[in-house]
Enzyme design. Structure first.
Site, PDB file in Angstrom:
ATOM      1  N   SER A 565       0.844  -1.189   0.000  1.00  0.00           N
ATOM      2  CA  SER A 565       0.000   0.000   0.000  1.00  0.00           C
ATOM      3  C   SER A 565       0.881   1.240   0.000  1.00  0.00           C
ATOM      4  O   SER A 565       2.026   1.209   0.466  1.00  0.00           O
ATOM      5  CB  SER A 565      -0.887   0.017   1.254  1.00  0.00           C
ATOM      6  OG  SER A 565      -1.540   1.261   1.405  1.00  0.00           O
ATOM      7  N   TYR A 578      -2.930  -0.880  10.497  1.00  0.00           N
ATOM      8  CA  TYR A 578      -2.911  -1.187   9.066  1.00  0.00           C
ATOM      9  C   TYR A 578      -1.608  -0.733   8.420  1.00  0.00           C
ATOM     10  O   TYR A 578      -0.941  -1.493   7.709  1.00  0.00           O
ATOM     11  CB  TYR A 578      -4.111  -0.511   8.397  1.00  0.00           C
ATOM     12  CG  TYR A 578      -4.178  -0.710   6.899  1.00  0.00           C
ATOM     13  CD1 TYR A 578      -4.705  -1.883   6.362  1.00  0.00           C
ATOM     14  CD2 TYR A 578      -3.728   0.269   6.021  1.00  0.00           C
ATOM     15  CE1 TYR A 578      -4.777  -2.080   4.989  1.00  0.00           C
ATOM     16  CE2 TYR A 578      -3.789   0.092   4.646  1.00  0.00           C
ATOM     17  CZ  TYR A 578      -4.318  -1.086   4.138  1.00  0.00           C
ATOM     18  OH  TYR A 578      -4.377  -1.273   2.785  1.00  0.00           O
TER      19      TYR A 578
END
Length: 688
Positions: A565, A578
Site C-alpha cells: 500500500s 494497518y
C-alpha cells in the site's frame, strides 16, 4: 433449415462420444452421406459430412463437420499416386469441399468417403483396441465376432487405409465393421441408427468376451509394498512430489500438470508386470501422441519415502531422456533413408510419470492437455489389461510410432495452433481473491493464459469466482477455488497442496489477503493489532515461505508479488495497525528478493492508493471510517482520493491487476525488489 442427415449425424456422434467406453476425447470420427441442392445448379448433389480435424465427438456441432462433394472425393482414387505419396491426398481434399466446406477435413476422411455405406463410425474403444493390440488379434477377431467383423492389418491412417477398408467391405458383404490392427474399430450401416447399433455391438461384444474369458490377473501377481497407499497419505505424498516431478517434465519447456489416483492406475502399478508393460508403450495413435510413446516409471515401492523418490529422480530422468533421444535418432535416421527430413525433436521429457502406491502425474502445455493425457494413459492401461487377459499385449512397433509422432501432417497441425498467451503454462496462487483487488488480479492472470487458484477465507465465494473465471475463459480447466486462512500455516499448506495437485505446481504467488481496522492509536487494542498483523504480515510470510518451497523444488523460477500500500511509506491519521503491517509487507519484499534471487524467483510489491469500488475491505466498514476521518460522505470517498493525486484519477482493482500482470511478464524478467506505485500520483508516497 438444417439437413436431417446432419442432425442425425451430430446426435449419433454426441451419444457415442459421451461414453468413454466408446472412444477417447477428440478421438475417432463419424460420417454420413446424403444429398443437398447445389445452390449454383439447382440440382441435387451427393455429399459427405464427416467430423473435421481436431474435433471431439462428445461435443460435436454441425460447425465441426467437414462437407465434401462425394463424386470429387471418390474421383481421387483415379489420381492416387500410391502409399509412398499418400500424404499429398490430404491437400487434395480441399478441392472436394462443398461451398465453404465447414471444418478442415481430417486424415480419416478417405475411410469415410470410400467405404460404400451411408453411415460410418471410426472409434477408439478400450475393448476394441485390446483386440487390435493382442498378439493373436486376427484369430481373436474371428473367434469373437465371426464373419461379422473383419481384421485389418496395421496401416497408418490415410488414403490407403480407406481403400483397404473399402475393399474389405466389398469382399465381405455380411460384415458390419472391422478391427484395425493396433488402432481401433470401424463400423457402418445403411442408417444412422444401424451404424450406431453396429458400433456398440462390436464394443460391447469385445468387452463381454474379455470379461468372460480373460485371465483374472492380467498384469501378474501383486508386488509386495507396491499397493495403493491410503487416500489421505497418497495425496499428501503426491503433493510433496508434485513440484519435483514438474521439474522433471519441464526441463525442455514448462508444463502444467494433472494428478490421477484412480483404481485403474493404482492397480496397474501394484502388479508385477507393470514395468515391462509400461516399457512397451501405448499403441493407438491418439494415445501416444498425447502420452509420448512410454511413461517414466518410478522404480521404487509405495513404501519409499518422498526423499528417497526425489533422490532417485535425476537418474530416472536422465535415463528417460537418453532413451527417448535414441528413439528419435533411430526414427530420424530411418526417415532420412527414405529421403524425408523429420521435424526437430520436440523434447525428451516424459508426459506421464507413474509412482507406485501414489498414482499418475500427466503433463501438457495447459491443464486440459495435461488432464486429457492422463485420461489417454488410463485408456492405454485398459487396453493392456484386455490384451493381456486374452493374449499378449503387442503394440505397433517403434518405427511406426515415430512415423506418426513426427509425421509431417502432425507437425503442420501443431504449427497451426494459435500463439500461446503471455502467461501460458504458469500457475497463479492469489490470496483474498474472492473480491476486490484479488479477484481482479485472478481474472486478469487467467485472461492472459495462466491457471489460477482463487484462495480465500470464504470457500463458497472462492469457488463461485473460480467458476465465473472458467466460464469467461470457455474452459473448466482454468481456475479452482480453495479455502485459505493465511494466518494458519496448516491451512496455507493445505491450500497449496490443492493447488499443486490441481495444476502440478505454482509459479506466481500474490499476497493480497487483508483486512483493515481504521482506528486511532488510543482506540487500537492489542487484539486489533494482532489480528491486523496475523492476516497480513504473518499471513504473507506463511504464504511466501510455503509457496517458495514449491517454487524452489520446481526449478522454474517464479514470481512473488505483495499487494502492499502507499500507506507503507505514507503516514496518515487513525491508521496505526494497518499502515504498520503494510510497512512490514513492504520490507518482506526486499528481504525475500535478496534471499530467493539465486533460485530465479523475483519478489516485487505493488503500492495502491485507496481502492474503493469493488473492495471487500472498504465495504466492510473501512470506507465509512476513512470517510469519517476525512469529514466527507462515504459515497464521495473514491472521488476524494482521486482529487488528492497528481493525475486526478480514481484507482480501481483492474489497475492493480494490470501492474501484477506486467510484473509477471518477460518485460520485467530482470526486476526484483521493486515497489510499483499504483496510486495516480501521491507525492507523500513517492519512493526515495
Amino acid at each position: 433449415m438444417t439437413n436431417p442427415t446432419v442432425t442425425a449425424l451430430v446426435e449419433r456422434s454426441r451419444r457415442l462420444g459421451a461414453d468413454p467406453r466408446n472412444t477417447n476425447y477428440a478421438g475417432g470420427n463419424t460420417s454420413a452421406k446424403g444429398t443437398e441442392t447445389d445452390p449454383v445448379t439447382g440440382q441435387d448433389v451427393e455429399l459427405l459430412w464427416v467430423k473435421g480435424s481436431g474435433g471431439d465427438l462428445g461435443t460435436l456441432t454441425a460447425g465441426g463437420l467437414a462437407v465434401l462433394r462425394l463424386d470429387r472425393l471418390r474421383a481421387l482414387v483415379d489420381v492416387y499416386p500410391g502409399v509412398e505419396r499418400e500424404d499429398e491426398m490430404v491437400a487434395a481434399f480441399d478441392y472436394c469441399l462443398h461451398g465453404k466446406g465447414g471444418a478442415a477435413p481430417s486424415i480419416d476422411t478417405a475411410m469415410h468417403g470410400l467405404v460404400d455405406a451411408a453411415h460410418v463410425d471410426h472409434l477408439h474403444p478400450d475393448s476394441g483396441i485390446a483386440i487390435a493390440t493382442a498378439a493373436d488379434g486376427p484369430a481373436l477377431t474371428e473367434k469373437i465376432f465371426g464373419g461379422k467383423v473383419v481384421w485389418v492389418p496395421w496401416r497408418r491412417p490415410g488414403f490407403q487405409l480407406g481403400l483397404d477398408i473399402a475393399e474389405i467391405k466389398a469382399a465381405n458383404p455380411d460384415a458390419i465393421g472391422t478391427v484395425l490392427g493396433g488402432h481401433g474399430i470401424t463400423a457402418w450401416g445403411d442408417t444412422a441408427e444401424e451404424a450406431e447399433r453396429h458400433s456398440l455391438w462390436i464394443i460391447e461384444t469385445a468387452a463381454e468376451h474379455i470379461a468372460t474369458h480373460g485371465r483374472p490377473a492380467p498384469f501378474g501377481p501383486a508386488l509386495d509394498g507396491y499397493g495403493a497407499l491410503p487416500a489421505a497419505e497418497r495425496r499428501a505424498k503426491a503433493a510433496a512430489l508434485a513440484p519435483h516431478l514438474r521439474a522433471v517434465a519441464s526441463q525442455d519447456r514448462p508444463q502444467v500438470g494433472h494428478f490421477t489416483d484412480t483404481d485403474v492406475v493404482l492397480d496397474f502399478l501394484a502388479a508385477e508386470n507393470h514395468p515391462a508393460l509400461a516399457a512397451l508403450g501405448t499403441s493407438c495413435p491418439d494415445h501416444f501422441l498425447r502420452t509420448k510413446v512410454k511413461p517414466l516409471v518410478v522404480d521404487l515401492p509405495a513404501t519409499a519415502s518422498v526423499e528417497e523418490i526425489v533422490d532417485r529422480l535425476p537418474a530416472l530422468h536422465e535415463a528417460y531422456r537418453t532413451d527417448y533421444t535414441a528413439y528419435y535418432e533411430r526414427g530420424a535416421a530411418e526417415a532420412r533413408s527414405r529421403g524425408e527430413e523429420p521435424p526437430a525433436m520436440r523434447g525428451a521429457d516424459p508426459a506421464i510419470v507413474l509412482v507406485p502406491g501414489v498414482g499418475m502425474f500427466s503433463y501438457g502445455a495447459d491443464k486440459q492437455t495435461a488432464r486429457v493425457a492422463g485420461e489417454f494413459y488410463v485408456n492405454a492401461i485398459n487396453v493392456m489389461r484386455g490384451a493381456e487377459a486374452l493374449s499378449t499385449y503387442r503394440p505397433i512397433d517403434e518405427a511406426e510410432k515415430f512415423r506418426i509422432e513426427y509425421w509431417a501432417l502432425e507437425e503442420a497441425k501443431l504449427q497451426r495452433k494459435p500463439r500461446p498467451k503471455p502467461l501460458a503454462t504458469r500457475i497463479a496462487f492469489v490470496t483474498g481473491a474472492a473480491s476486490g483487488i484479488g479477484r481482479a488480479i485472478a481474472e486478469r492472470l487467467a485472461a492472459e493464459g495462466a491457471c489460477v487458484v482463487v484462495a480465500d477465507l470464504d470457500l463458497e465465494k472462492s469457488r463461485a469466482v473460480a467458476s465465473e473465471i472458467n466460464t469467461a475463459n470457455g474452459s473448466t480447466d482454468v481456475a479452482i477455488g480453495v479455502a485459505a486462512d493465511v494466518a494458519d500455516e496448516a491451512a496455507v499448506q493445505a491450500a497449496l497442496a490443492e493447488a499443486v495437485l490441481a495444476f502440478g505446481g505454482v509459479d506466481i504467488v500474490v499476497n493480497n489477503a487483508g483486512l483493515s481496522l481504521s482506528k486511532s492509536l488510543f482506540d487500537t487494542t492489542e487484539a486489533d493489532w494482532d489480528l491486523q498483523h496475523d492476516v497480513m504480515a504473518k499471513g504473507s510470510f506463511l504464504v511466501s515461505k510455503n509457496a517458495a518451497r514449491v517454487l524452489v523444488d520446481q526449478r522454474l523460477g517464479g514470481d512473488i508479488i505483495y499487494i502492499s500500500s502507499k500507506n507503507s511509506v505514507f503516514a496518515g491519521p487513525n491508521n496505526i495497525a494497518y499502515s504498520a503491517t503494510k510497512a512490514d509487507q513492504a520490507h518482506q519484499v526486499r528481504l525475500l528478493a535478496a534471499e530467493l534471487g539465486e533460485h530465479g524467483i523475483k519478489v516485487n510489491g505493488i503500492n495502491p492508493d485507496g481502492v474503493v469500488r469493488g473492495s471487500g475491505i472498504f465495504a466492510s466498514g473501512w470506507g465509512a471510517n476513512r470517510a469519517k476521518t476525512y469529514g466527507i460522505p462515504e459515497e464521495d470517498l473514491g472521488a476524494f482520493y482521486a482529487q488528492r493525486t497528481l493525475l486526478k484519477r480514481e484507482v480501481l482493482p483492474e489497475h492493480i491487476a494490470n501492474a501484477a500482470f506486467a510484473l509477471c511478464t518477460a518485460d520485467f524478467s530482470h526486476t526484483t525488489g521493486l515497489h510499483v506505485p499504483v496510486d495516480a500520483g501521491v507525492t507523500q508516497a513517492f519512493l526515495r
